[in-house]
Design a protein around this motif. Sequence first.
Motif, PDB file in Angstrom:
ATOM      1  N   GLY B  50       0.835  -1.195   0.000  1.00 30.64           N
ATOM      2  CA  GLY B  50       0.000   0.000   0.000  1.00 30.64           C
ATOM      3  C   GLY B  50       0.863   1.234   0.000  1.00 30.64           C
ATOM      4  O   GLY B  50       1.823   1.344  -0.763  1.00 30.64           O
ATOM      5  N   THR B  51       0.509   2.170   0.863  1.00 27.78           N
ATOM      6  CA  THR B  51       1.277   3.404   0.972  1.00 27.78           C
ATOM      7  C   THR B  51       2.519   3.149   1.814  1.00 27.78           C
ATOM      8  O   THR B  51       2.432   2.535   2.874  1.00 27.78           O
ATOM      9  N   ILE B  78       6.268  10.058   1.245  1.00 27.20           N
ATOM     10  CA  ILE B  78       5.551   8.886   0.738  1.00 27.20           C
ATOM     11  C   ILE B  78       6.277   8.295  -0.457  1.00 27.20           C
ATOM     12  O   ILE B  78       6.843   9.026  -1.271  1.00 27.20           O
ATOM     13  N   HIS B  80       6.036   4.738  -3.344  1.00 26.72           N
ATOM     14  CA  HIS B  80       5.114   3.741  -3.891  1.00 26.72           C
ATOM     15  C   HIS B  80       5.871   2.487  -4.335  1.00 26.72           C
ATOM     16  O   HIS B  80       7.101   2.439  -4.318  1.00 26.72           O
ATOM     17  N   ASN B  82       6.707   1.162  -7.040  1.00 27.09           N
ATOM     18  CA  ASN B  82       7.721   1.151  -8.099  1.00 27.09           C
ATOM     19  C   ASN B  82       9.139   1.168  -7.527  1.00 27.09           C
ATOM     20  O   ASN B  82      10.086   0.780  -8.206  1.00 27.09           O
ATOM     21  N   SER B 153      11.778   8.593  -5.087  1.00 28.97           N
ATOM     22  CA  SER B 153      10.733   7.763  -5.712  1.00 28.97           C
ATOM     23  C   SER B 153      11.224   7.007  -6.936  1.00 28.97           C
ATOM     24  O   SER B 153      10.446   6.638  -7.804  1.00 28.97           O
TER      25      SER B 153
END
Lengths: 222, 260
Positions: B50-51, B78, B80, B82, B153
């Motif tokens: 999830g998050t 946050i 993700h 990927n 990210s």
Amino acid sequence: MTANTLVNSKLVCVALNDKSQLAALEGTFSEAPYKKPPTQPVLYYKPRNTWNVDGAEVEWAKDFDGNDVPAMAVGASLGVVIGRETCRVSPADALDHVRGYTIVCDFSLPEESYFRPDIKGKCLDSSAPVGPDIVPAETIDNPDALTVSVFVNGEEKSVFPLANMQRSVAELISTISWIMTLQPGEVIAVGFAGNRVPVARGDKVEATIEGVGTLTNTLGGA
Amino acid sequence: MRHARIIFNGREFDVDIDANDRITTADGQELDVALDSDDITWLPPVKEPGTIFALGLNYADHATELAFEPPKEPLVFIKHANTLTGHKQVSYRPDNIEFQHYECELVAVIGKAGKNIKREDAMDYVAGYTVCNDFAIRDYLENYYRPNLRVKSRDSLLPMGPWIVDRDDVADVNNLRLTTEVNGKITQDGSTRDMIFDIPFLVEYLSKIMTLSPGDMIATGTPHGVVDMQPGDTVVCTIENICSLETRIVSEKEYYGDKY
């Protein structure tokens, strides 16, 4: 997260993509803590607990003491829905990876600082309606020529021609795809009017883009 | 008990690993393979990620402890799925940068949905623990939503695993040695006791803002002691009684292959 969300796996939002907002904040951004204006797109996520749909209520946020927050605001953006794996694409090829377009509303606490990730302001449950549907990419000739309008209780509060974006849709897809591989169904909210619209408990908010539709939501807490 | 996701003999399995390192699949089949075998491909251990919440500046380091004024509020960002990859997989170093470093972190995996969770109830919402390496590219830092997505990210730059240890199998999560080795040499050596905002605090804090759900993860930050990584380096992040996570650094070209 609602079961019928249009978003798959992630919703990336682009902040500070309104040229007039960047110009207005130029002085602020030359000082601490920013020190210089952004050289790259300023990105944030609306995580899965925020995803919501057309017609649904958006919760009025609580502060850490459990009381209603004094103020909330909304911005609306064109939502770009990715159609196939998008990894390190050029701006020239970027729009070929788009399945369609939708509308994203970002309900949040008023934006006060851009220095740290705004988890408290942006990650509120049900605060990111996406919809009403996804219109096929081929029905939109030029996404950068669209205009996003926001109405509160029937009164027009914000008009944002995407021609005023600092970075175009294709440029953003390309830049983001060099950071992270995008997957089908992931959504990018490409830009919001710099002046977010204040909202109150019980307000009806409509975000409209001609050819894409109207996304309607009501604030809770009334 | 420990829980992992692996590929073995061409098939993907959710497995349990007992105290004797016996590996059993979800349908009860015992796999005849050693835990350290190269025949196992380790996947990120959370099946439906999830998050991912990650913490910055969450360790008061010993050397500066006296002069250190701890932050009043956690710095949370946050990530993700990927970014996730598994144990003994590769992460890449982007071309033309000066400084990429590891961050060895304890991860709390959320097992139950909740909002407005009180500190005293917080551990009921934690299913277990694992280890992650929350790589950062310092060259890409900008003072907008810092640490910005370009830093944090990127594909493959959050190795995690190899497994999740059940919460109740870890006696004192606030007193675990945390070490990182680069090419066999210890470069980071700390303890989870130096965490500023502990797991119950973070569960309470985040759940006051939003609903937490199973599969969400909280990566709790890293102590001081980070060094630059280069393609060819092997980095192992270890947290006592949880697990050791090994990652090999490759070039951007090697990582992306045909897509480079």
